[in-house]
Design a protein around this motif. Sequence first.
Motif, PDB file in Angstrom:
ATOM      1  N   ALA A  98     -17.463   8.359  35.468  1.00  0.00           N
ATOM      2  CA  ALA A  98     -18.639   9.182  35.205  1.00  0.00           C
ATOM      3  C   ALA A  98     -19.016   8.991  33.746  1.00  0.00           C
ATOM      4  CB  ALA A  98     -18.367  10.655  35.511  1.00  0.00           C
ATOM      5  N   SER A  99     -20.245   9.328  33.421  1.00  0.00           N
ATOM      6  CA  SER A  99     -20.697   9.189  32.039  1.00  0.00           C
ATOM      7  C   SER A  99     -19.976  10.186  31.143  1.00  0.00           C
ATOM      8  CB  SER A  99     -22.211   9.424  31.963  1.00  0.00           C
ATOM      9  OG  SER A  99     -22.507  10.789  32.240  1.00  0.00           O
ATOM     10  N   ASP A 100     -19.938   9.883  29.840  1.00  0.00           N
ATOM     11  CA  ASP A 100     -19.311  10.799  28.891  1.00  0.00           C
ATOM     12  C   ASP A 100     -19.960  12.176  28.942  1.00  0.00           C
ATOM     13  OD1 ASP A 100     -17.775   8.667  28.186  1.00  0.00           O
ATOM     14  OD2 ASP A 100     -18.568   8.456  26.143  1.00  0.00           O
ATOM     15  N   ASP A 101     -21.291  12.214  29.016  1.00  0.00           N
ATOM     16  CA  ASP A 101     -21.989  13.503  29.050  1.00  0.00           C
ATOM     17  C   ASP A 101     -21.572  14.327  30.260  1.00  0.00           C
ATOM     18  OD1 ASP A 101     -23.291  12.874  26.732  1.00  0.00           O
ATOM     19  OD2 ASP A 101     -25.175  12.283  27.705  1.00  0.00           O
ATOM     20  N   ALA A 102     -21.499  13.668  31.417  1.00  0.00           N
ATOM     21  CA  ALA A 102     -21.118  14.385  32.639  1.00  0.00           C
ATOM     22  C   ALA A 102     -19.691  14.917  32.542  1.00  0.00           C
ATOM     23  CB  ALA A 102     -21.262  13.467  33.848  1.00  0.00           C
ATOM     24  N   LEU A 103     -18.795  14.112  31.992  1.00  0.00           N
ATOM     25  CA  LEU A 103     -17.400  14.546  31.868  1.00  0.00           C
ATOM     26  C   LEU A 103     -17.265  15.706  30.893  1.00  0.00           C
ATOM     27  CD1 LEU A 103     -15.637  11.057  31.818  1.00  0.00           C
ATOM     28  CD2 LEU A 103     -15.758  12.669  33.726  1.00  0.00           C
ATOM     29  N   VAL A 104     -17.974  15.648  29.794  1.00  0.00           N
ATOM     30  CA  VAL A 104     -17.921  16.744  28.817  1.00  0.00           C
ATOM     31  C   VAL A 104     -18.407  18.035  29.470  1.00  0.00           C
ATOM     32  CG1 VAL A 104     -18.912  17.647  26.697  1.00  0.00           C
ATOM     33  CG2 VAL A 104     -18.094  15.287  26.775  1.00  0.00           C
ATOM     34  N   ARG A 105     -19.514  17.962  30.194  1.00  0.00           N
ATOM     35  CA  ARG A 105     -20.050  19.163  30.853  1.00  0.00           C
ATOM     36  C   ARG A 105     -19.035  19.743  31.834  1.00  0.00           C
ATOM     37  NH1 ARG A 105     -24.793  16.043  31.265  1.00  0.00           N
ATOM     38  NH2 ARG A 105     -24.342  15.646  33.474  1.00  0.00           N
ATOM     39  N   ARG A 106     -18.352  18.886  32.572  1.00  0.00           N
ATOM     40  CA  ARG A 106     -17.389  19.379  33.559  1.00  0.00           C
ATOM     41  C   ARG A 106     -16.189  20.044  32.891  1.00  0.00           C
ATOM     42  NH1 ARG A 106     -17.830  13.973  37.432  1.00  0.00           N
ATOM     43  NH2 ARG A 106     -20.009  14.337  38.026  1.00  0.00           N
ATOM     44  N   PHE A 107     -15.688  19.451  31.816  1.00  0.00           N
ATOM     45  CA  PHE A 107     -14.560  20.074  31.120  1.00  0.00           C
ATOM     46  C   PHE A 107     -14.979  21.388  30.480  1.00  0.00           C
ATOM     47  CE2 PHE A 107     -12.400  15.936  31.374  1.00  0.00           C
ATOM     48  CZ  PHE A 107     -11.117  16.365  31.677  1.00  0.00           C
ATOM     49  N   GLU A 108     -16.186  21.439  29.944  1.00  0.00           N
ATOM     50  CA  GLU A 108     -16.651  22.687  29.342  1.00  0.00           C
ATOM     51  C   GLU A 108     -16.847  23.763  30.409  1.00  0.00           C
ATOM     52  OE1 GLU A 108     -20.136  21.489  27.242  1.00  0.00           O
ATOM     53  OE2 GLU A 108     -19.043  21.068  25.374  1.00  0.00           O
ATOM     54  N   ALA A 109     -17.269  23.352  31.605  1.00  0.00           N
ATOM     55  CA  ALA A 109     -17.513  24.329  32.671  1.00  0.00           C
ATOM     56  C   ALA A 109     -16.224  24.999  33.124  1.00  0.00           C
ATOM     57  CB  ALA A 109     -18.205  23.650  33.857  1.00  0.00           C
ATOM     58  N   VAL A 110     -15.124  24.232  33.178  1.00  0.00           N
ATOM     59  CA  VAL A 110     -13.849  24.809  33.640  1.00  0.00           C
ATOM     60  C   VAL A 110     -13.001  25.318  32.481  1.00  0.00           C
ATOM     61  CG1 VAL A 110     -13.815  23.392  35.710  1.00  0.00           C
ATOM     62  CG2 VAL A 110     -12.708  22.535  33.641  1.00  0.00           C
ATOM     63  N   ARG A 111     -13.476  25.077  31.241  1.00  0.00           N
ATOM     64  CA  ARG A 111     -12.795  25.574  30.034  1.00  0.00           C
ATOM     65  C   ARG A 111     -11.338  25.102  29.958  1.00  0.00           C
ATOM     66  NH1 ARG A 111     -15.061  31.840  29.537  1.00  0.00           N
ATOM     67  NH2 ARG A 111     -17.283  31.290  29.571  1.00  0.00           N
ATOM     68  N   ARG A 112     -11.157  23.829  30.229  1.00  0.00           N
ATOM     69  CA  ARG A 112      -9.828  23.233  30.125  1.00  0.00           C
ATOM     70  C   ARG A 112      -9.895  22.034  29.186  1.00  0.00           C
ATOM     71  NH1 ARG A 112      -6.475  22.209  35.405  1.00  0.00           N
ATOM     72  NH2 ARG A 112      -4.919  22.090  33.756  1.00  0.00           N
ATOM     73  N   PRO A 113      -8.820  21.766  28.446  1.00  0.00           N
ATOM     74  CA  PRO A 113      -8.836  20.608  27.548  1.00  0.00           C
ATOM     75  C   PRO A 113      -8.665  19.306  28.328  1.00  0.00           C
ATOM     76  CG  PRO A 113      -6.691  21.652  27.491  1.00  0.00           C
ATOM     77  CD  PRO A 113      -7.556  22.532  28.350  1.00  0.00           C
ATOM     78  N   HIS A 114      -9.132  18.247  27.747  1.00  0.00           N
ATOM     79  CA  HIS A 114      -8.880  16.920  28.307  1.00  0.00           C
ATOM     80  C   HIS A 114      -7.403  16.595  28.090  1.00  0.00           C
ATOM     81  CE1 HIS A 114      -8.883  12.543  28.702  1.00  0.00           C
ATOM     82  NE2 HIS A 114     -10.039  12.672  29.352  1.00  0.00           N
ATOM     83  N   PRO A 115      -6.733  15.939  29.074  1.00  0.00           N
ATOM     84  CA  PRO A 115      -5.300  15.676  28.914  1.00  0.00           C
ATOM     85  C   PRO A 115      -4.937  14.802  27.719  1.00  0.00           C
ATOM     86  CG  PRO A 115      -6.193  14.551  30.859  1.00  0.00           C
ATOM     87  CD  PRO A 115      -7.224  15.520  30.397  1.00  0.00           C
ATOM     88  N   LEU A 116      -5.913  14.048  27.178  1.00  0.00           N
ATOM     89  CA  LEU A 116      -5.641  13.222  25.989  1.00  0.00           C
ATOM     90  C   LEU A 116      -6.375  13.739  24.759  1.00  0.00           C
ATOM     91  CD1 LEU A 116      -5.775   9.605  27.523  1.00  0.00           C
ATOM     92  CD2 LEU A 116      -3.797  11.110  27.209  1.00  0.00           C
ATOM     93  N   GLN A 117      -6.767  14.982  24.786  1.00  0.00           N
ATOM     94  CA  GLN A 117      -7.537  15.547  23.673  1.00  0.00           C
ATOM     95  C   GLN A 117      -6.696  15.671  22.405  1.00  0.00           C
ATOM     96  OE1 GLN A 117      -9.923  18.779  25.033  1.00  0.00           O
ATOM     97  NE2 GLN A 117     -10.337  19.574  22.983  1.00  0.00           N
ATOM     98  N   HIS A 118      -5.451  16.083  22.538  1.00  0.00           N
ATOM     99  CA  HIS A 118      -4.493  16.137  21.416  1.00  0.00           C
ATOM    100  C   HIS A 118      -5.047  16.854  20.187  1.00  0.00           C
ATOM    101  CE1 HIS A 118      -2.278  13.562  23.971  1.00  0.00           C
ATOM    102  NE2 HIS A 118      -2.737  12.398  23.552  1.00  0.00           N
ATOM    103  N   GLY A 119      -5.653  17.984  20.380  1.00  0.00           N
ATOM    104  CA  GLY A 119      -6.161  18.748  19.248  1.00  0.00           C
ATOM    105  C   GLY A 119      -7.527  18.335  18.767  1.00  0.00           C
ATOM    106  N   GLY A 120      -8.056  17.233  19.289  1.00  0.00           N
ATOM    107  CA  GLY A 120      -9.395  16.800  18.906  1.00  0.00           C
ATOM    108  C   GLY A 120     -10.443  17.396  19.824  1.00  0.00           C
ATOM    109  N   THR A 121     -11.564  16.715  19.954  1.00  0.00           N
ATOM    110  CA  THR A 121     -12.629  17.177  20.839  1.00  0.00           C
ATOM    111  C   THR A 121     -12.422  16.604  22.242  1.00  0.00           C
ATOM    112  OG1 THR A 121     -14.075  15.292  20.389  1.00  0.00           O
ATOM    113  CG2 THR A 121     -14.213  17.189  18.879  1.00  0.00           C
ATOM    114  N   ILE A 122     -13.168  17.164  23.185  1.00  0.00           N
ATOM    115  CA  ILE A 122     -13.135  16.627  24.551  1.00  0.00           C
ATOM    116  C   ILE A 122     -13.550  15.159  24.540  1.00  0.00           C
ATOM    117  CG2 ILE A 122     -14.216  16.766  26.828  1.00  0.00           C
ATOM    118  CD1 ILE A 122     -14.464  19.803  26.380  1.00  0.00           C
ATOM    119  N   LEU A 123     -14.573  14.840  23.753  1.00  0.00           N
ATOM    120  CA  LEU A 123     -15.061  13.458  23.688  1.00  0.00           C
ATOM    121  C   LEU A 123     -13.991  12.521  23.126  1.00  0.00           C
ATOM    122  CD1 LEU A 123     -17.519  11.792  24.382  1.00  0.00           C
ATOM    123  CD2 LEU A 123     -18.414  12.220  22.079  1.00  0.00           C
TER     124      LEU A 123
END
Length: 293
Positions: A98-123
């Motif tokens: 999926a596109s980066d924009d779509a993935l960011v929206r989905r993670f923000e909707a469920v309010r969960r961090p990305h598994p590789l976020q490591h303290g950074g941003t979802i992107l």
Amino acid sequence: MAETARQDVGEVLIVTGMSGAGRTTAANALEDLDWYVVDNLPPQMLKPLLDLTELAGGVLPRVAVVVDVRGRDLFSDLPNAMRALRERRQIRLMFLDASDDALVRRFEAVRRPHPLQHGGTILDGIRRERARLAAVRESADILIDTSSYNIHQLATKVADLFSEEGAARHTLTLQSFGFKYGLPPDADMVADMRFLPNPFWDEELRPFTGEDPQVREYVLEQEGARAFLDAYSQALRPVLEGYQRENKSHSVVAVGCTGGKHRSVVMVRELAERLASVPGVAVRISHRDLGKE
């Protein structure tokens, strides 16, 4: 001597892709199609799993394995594991993107961090994951971009790809019942046959049920019986087609009369005959109260 590919074993599908791209939805859709689904399996466990499927013979004809970055450093071994396994038997890999924009929206909707976020941003997490998955994506047999899909559309896409030809997408249970014993709690729709004369009051018919030809003939000869069957079966067709589009895999239409012994039994049988031709629908019959006094 190199191990030759087995031709008598079932299908194996590896499901992977970007976090948030719909792996869980795809896995659930495959499970609804009667695939045996294993979630979050480390690549190193693929070979033992394949060994098990071969030992099981036809017990596990279609196996889907979800492998992704939740496996942490173990995930990096997936390309090597896939190459080794493909030398042994046919394995397909489905990659969900999926596109980066779509993935960011989905993670923000469920309010969960990305598994590789490591303290950074979802992107940041998404970019790390894309880098790790680049080689895997290139080797995919099936690539699905879910950017514009909702969960129902993705499930439909998976069903279209992996349904066996002619396989049912929806199971309809037509259930007769008696109102005096209560409504079936799992009914999606209820039809009331008490508008027809009750064979119970005919002493010759009372000992029989709707399974017997004399009761069937009596019920179907009543005014409105065949008109109801024709109209109701036609009304159910677009409903059943819509259930398939919305990936509702099972529904119950309860058909009731007073005791669940005569009228409802006949009408369930007749509806089943009329609805058996609906594409993608398997019709089952159940008589809940037929044996009750």
